[in-house]
Design an enzyme around this catalytic site. Structure first.
Site, PDB file in Angstrom:
ATOM      1  N   GLU A 220       0.820  -1.221   0.000  1.00  0.00           N
ATOM      2  CA  GLU A 220       0.000   0.000   0.000  1.00  0.00           C
ATOM      3  C   GLU A 220       0.850   1.266   0.000  1.00  0.00           C
ATOM      4  O   GLU A 220       0.460   2.251   0.626  1.00  0.00           O
ATOM      5  CB  GLU A 220      -0.938   0.016   1.212  1.00  0.00           C
ATOM      6  CG  GLU A 220      -2.053  -0.996   1.119  1.00  0.00           C
ATOM      7  CD  GLU A 220      -3.162  -0.711   2.130  1.00  0.00           C
ATOM      8  OE1 GLU A 220      -2.903  -0.036   3.142  1.00  0.00           O
ATOM      9  OE2 GLU A 220      -4.289  -1.166   1.887  1.00  0.00           O
TER      10      GLU A 220
ATOM     11  N   GLU B 155      -6.880  -7.353  -0.518  1.00  0.00           N
ATOM     12  CA  GLU B 155      -7.411  -7.239   0.852  1.00  0.00           C
ATOM     13  C   GLU B 155      -8.888  -6.889   0.808  1.00  0.00           C
ATOM     14  O   GLU B 155      -9.268  -5.751   0.558  1.00  0.00           O
ATOM     15  CB  GLU B 155      -6.643  -6.170   1.656  1.00  0.00           C
ATOM     16  CG  GLU B 155      -5.222  -6.580   1.964  1.00  0.00           C
ATOM     17  CD  GLU B 155      -4.465  -5.563   2.819  1.00  0.00           C
ATOM     18  OE1 GLU B 155      -5.101  -4.708   3.465  1.00  0.00           O
ATOM     19  OE2 GLU B 155      -3.216  -5.619   2.826  1.00  0.00           O
TER      20      GLU B 155
HETATM   21  C1  GAL Z   1      -4.287  -2.183   5.203  1.00  0.00           C
HETATM   22  C2  GAL Z   1      -2.934  -2.872   5.330  1.00  0.00           C
HETATM   23  C3  GAL Z   1      -3.047  -4.161   6.124  1.00  0.00           C
HETATM   24  C4  GAL Z   1      -3.839  -3.938   7.381  1.00  0.00           C
HETATM   25  C5  GAL Z   1      -5.187  -3.355   7.027  1.00  0.00           C
HETATM   26  C6  GAL Z   1      -6.071  -3.079   8.203  1.00  0.00           C
HETATM   27  O1  GAL Z   1      -4.098  -0.851   4.924  1.00  0.00           O
HETATM   28  O2  GAL Z   1      -2.415  -3.155   4.055  1.00  0.00           O
HETATM   29  O3  GAL Z   1      -1.760  -4.623   6.422  1.00  0.00           O
HETATM   30  O4  GAL Z   1      -3.141  -3.084   8.191  1.00  0.00           O
HETATM   31  O5  GAL Z   1      -5.021  -2.142   6.375  1.00  0.00           O
HETATM   32  O6  GAL Z   1      -6.298  -4.219   8.902  1.00  0.00           O
END
Ligand code: GAL
Length: 848
Positions: free
Chosen positions: A188, A257
């Protein structure tokens, strides 16, 4: 006797082994490429379901069981970050043991027949301490993290190379016959790139080249990185990714994600995400041409020890995931997603054959059709209105589409799945560890506790003195959560006669919490929160004539893991002022302070098993309660069974817990969440965000703390608590699960289970079924409720309706003593007291 055919096969195999070793390799190896439509594995475009499981967030003993449940839930891929700070705790010294045995984890996934997506980073974020960076990195002269900085790039390249090398040595990349089909570099960075100026794009260019040069033979991804250089695939992270497009038409649409819930922080309510919305988001993604989707998290687990990130990330990383913190299946989330994966899998050949064609069917109503040939297609029908249900016409048929839902039609005709229609098994209790029917709570005899009251302030001879307030992280180097700041305040004897005197202490801190002592007596406790770790305190204090000691214990609750330049955000007090009538205002901030890293008890090693018999511990009938800075110790007998344990620490304040020397993590039940912001029945319809659905307002974020079974010895076990602000250990208990209360309610009008669908079966449609199943090791032991008719209420509170056949004995016949059973929801099976009514079967059962 071995069959002849098998024997021939075996001889052939041996011949190949002997004469052509490399051939074996070729047979087993897997090629991974991509095109604009999909990831291409062994020449075949694939639709892949993936789930995050971070190996150190549980114990290795549990990995196979979790992976089995993930596979059964319909996953093809397991995704994990790699946690640099634990793999290289000291520069050049590597650690890959126990929970950090990455190679073993990848092998376990391989053995289960699943693929791996390895997110090497090395920046992870992940609510993990310091985002996964080792602390020593920060102390390399001239270093700047995550930008075009030579010392940083050197270390990053070394670590990337270390991990890639390790995976290659073990033949774990797909081309070597291993399970790794994807790798991630950075994480990210696109969200923070702006803050790094010209260094940002240069760094990303360098990171891409460095990764590609490692010759892993699998594609690399960068998530949330719209400028990811070719051939790196930029992927989407978020609650919805259907509208995402990669930065080149030759790259597939991937989602790394997909948040199944959200993380928990101390002092916050518990976030959850309804499965109807999660399934909607996934179905929308594949409807819109997606090829790979990863649940963040599929299993979240626990932030043991001091692994939690910050500020103030809780110990539970449950995440409302399909597998709960303890590894149990969470229903109906797991089941409804498994059904979704099956439905999508039935469409896979269509999905990879073409780009979807779009048909608008009304306002916020649309269809996407995937053609294999002009008369062979699969379709997704969507109603993305957040409140209006609709009936639509599609291919001369009419379909009912609930608001905010997608229907899946693998033959372009039959709805085998709708995201808003949950036909899987459900769970009665919200938290099965808190329910008397499914959990056993063993309290610990109050008289068996020992304690050690530690010294407040400077306790040893390795303290040091400095002018002004030092930044905490640079001082402790994260060797401890704690730093003592000690100074003295002088009150002139001549002023002492004034009895009206009232002094105040003002403290401003960058975080995360602080306990303040005057003359060794606690006078106040202050703390920040996850969104803003800064805090200030105004405390009334009583000073004596002459010298007074001021001790401030500044505490960290997980190092920052997210944001631009997060690695140089400071912590600890930045201003301390005493204001009183006697002395006027005295700013102590720039005065002389004495420092000590860590606590006396930490130095003594009171958490260790080897200290359990030390004479330092006091034992007596009455264990002291509501004491700050006190260590408690007790032994408890291993509870029966083989499942995980939970410590109920609801009566404690803030601290850390150890079982047999293993740190369970930080606890902080005294920090209650705000009274508002929660909803009992959160409406899944409409866009979800992290604060939309929350529960347990006005309560602690976490009272139960996971203790893996593998940490428990047969017989006696040592529990040590370090209490910082005051609690009552006599009420601490050990909880185990003894069973599960399950339920289901399925109507005659619901779709049949997805796996019963066959092409061209519409002439003899399958009937809906109630399917019940217990966690491995438990069986259905009783049926608490079973009605076929129009039962009222919901799981846990069913009641017979006006039309009611009591079918308990039929269900008992089919289910008692079994691990799983299924009952067709038909009048044939269940009888029919009220023919015209469309009936439902509702069941509540106990597994134990
Ligand atoms: C994203 C990140 C993850 C985790 C998630 C929140 O921004 O890539 O590693 O932190 O947010 O759980």
């Amino acid at each position: 006797m071995m069959e002849k055919k098998n024997l021939v096969e075996l001889i052939l195999l041996c011949l190949i082994l002997v004469f052509e070793g490399h051939c074996i390799q070729r047979v087993l190896c897997t090629s991974v490429t991509y095109d604009g439509r999909a990831l291409v594995i062994d020449g075949k475009r694939r639709i892949l379901q993936s789930g995050s499981i971070h190996y150190p967030r549980t114990t290795p003993e549990v990995w196979p069981e979790l992976i089995r449940k993930a596979k059964e839930g319909g996953l093809d891929v397991i995704e994990t970050y790699v946690f640099w700070n634990y793999h290289e705790p000291v520069k050049g010294q590597y650690y890959f043991e126990g929970r950090f045995d990455l190679v073993q984890f990848v092998k376990v996934v391989h053995e289960a027949g699943l693929f791996v997506h390895l997110r090497i980073g090395p920046y992870a974020c992940a609510e993990w301490n310091y985002g996964g960076f080792p602390m020593w990195l920060h102390f390399i002269p001239g270093i700047q993290f995550r930008t075009n900085n030579a010392p940083y790039k050197t270390e990053m390249e070394l670590f990337l190379g270390k991990i890639v090398g390790l995976m290659k040595e073990e033949n774990l990349f797909a081309a070597q016959g291993g399970p790794i089909i994807l790798a991630q570099v950075e994480n990210e960075y696109g969200n923070v790139e702006w803050a790094y100026g010209a260094g940002g794009p240069l760094y990303i260019q360098w990171a891409a080249e460095t990764a590609v040069n490692m010759n892993t033979s699998v594609p690399w991804v960068m998530c949330a990185q719209s400028d990811a250089p070719d051939p790196i695939i930029n992927t989407c992270n978020g609650f919805y990714c259907d509208q995402f497009t990669p930065n080149s038409p030759s790259k597939p649409k991937m989602w790394t994600e997909n948040y199944v819930g959200w993380f928990l922080a101390f002092g916050y309510p518990i976030p959850y995400r309804p499965v109807e919305d999660l399934a909607f988001a996934v179905a929308r993604f594949f409807e819109y041409g997606g090829t790979f989707q990863n649940y963040y998290m599929y299993f979240g687990g626990s932030n043991f020890g001091r692994t939690a990130g910050g500020p103030l990330i809780a110990t539970s990383y449950d995440y409302d995931a399909p597998l709960d913190e303890y590894g149990f299946i969470r229903q109906p989330k797991w089941g409804h997603l498994r059904d979704l994966h099956k439905a999508i899998k039935l469409c896979e050949d269509y999905l990879v054959s073409s780009e979807p064609t779009h048909e608008q069917l009304g306002s916020k109503l649309e269809a996407h059709v995937y053609y294999k040939s002009s008369n062979d297609s699969a379709a997704f029908l969507a109603n993305y209105d957040s409140s209006q249900d609709a009936t639509i016409q599609f291919n001369r048929n009419s379909y009912f589409l609930p608001a905010w839902s997608v229907s899946i039609l693998p033959d372009c005709k039959t709805v085998i799945y709708n995201t808003a229609k949950v036909v899987s098994q459900r769970t009665v209790a919200d938290n099965p560890f808190n329910s008397a029917t499914t959990a056993r709570d063993t309290s610990i005899a109050p008289s068996s506790w020992s304690w050690y009251k530690e010294h407040a302030g400077i306790w040893g001879n390795n303290s040091f003195t400095s002018l002004g307030l030092l930044e905490q992280i640079n001082t402790t180097k994260d060797a401890s959560d704690f730093l003592w700041y000690t100074t003295s305040i002088h009150v002139d004897e001549s002023d002492a006669s004034n009895q009206e005197n009232e002094d105040h202490l003002f403290l401003v801190s960058l975080g995360h919490a602080a306990l303040v002592f005057i003359n060794k007596q606690v006078v106040g406790f202050g703390y920040g929160n996850h969104d803003n770790a800064n805090f200030s305190m105004t405390q009334k204090i009583n000073l004596n004539p002459g010298n007074n000691t001021l001790d401030v214990l500044s505490m960290m609750v997980g190092l920052q893991n997210y944001g631009p330049w997060f690695d140089i955000q400071g912590a600890g007090p930045i201003s301390v002022i005493v204001d009183g009538l006697r002395n006027g205002k005295t700013d102590l901030s720039n005065g002389e302070w004495t420092y000590q890293v860590g606590l006396e008890g930490e130095y003594l090693g009171l958490d260790r098993v080897s200290m359990a018999n030390s004479s330092l511990w006091t034992k007596g009938e009455l264990v002291p309660v509501k004491e700050s800075l006190i260590w408690y110790k007790v032994t408890f007998l291993a509870p029966e069974g083989t499942g995980p344990l939970a410590l109920n620490l609801a009566s404690m304040g803030k601290g850390q817990a150890w079982v047999n020397g293993q740190s369970v993590g930080r606890y902080w039940p005294a920090y209650l969440s705000p009274m508002t912001g929660c909803t009992d029945n959160c409406d899944y319809r409409g866009s979800y965000d992290a604060s939309k659905c929350q529960k347990d307002c006005g309560k602690p974020a976490q009272t139960l703390y996971h203790v893996p079974r593998s940490w428990i010895n047969p017989g006696e076990n040592l529990l040590v608590l370090h209490e910082e602000i005051g609690g009552d250990p006599s009420k601490v208990s050990v909880v185990t699960r003894t069973g599960q209360e399950i339920c289901a309610v399925i109507s005659q009008a619901d779709p049949a289970p997805v796996d019963t669908w066959k092409l061209n079966s519409e002439l003899t449609p399958n009937s809906p079924q109630v399917r019940l199943s217990c966690e491995a090791g438990w069986r259905i032991t009783s049926i608490h409720f079973a009605s076929f008719g129009n039962p009222q209420g919901s799981c846990g509170a069913f009641a017979p309706g006006a039309c009611h056949s009591d079918v308990v004995s039929i269900i008992e016949q089919a289910c008692i003593g079994r691990e799983a059973c299924s009952i067709p929801v038909t009048a044939d099976t269940l009888g029919d007291l009220c023919p015209p009514v469309i009936k439902s079967l509702a069941i509540e059962a106990l597994c134990s």
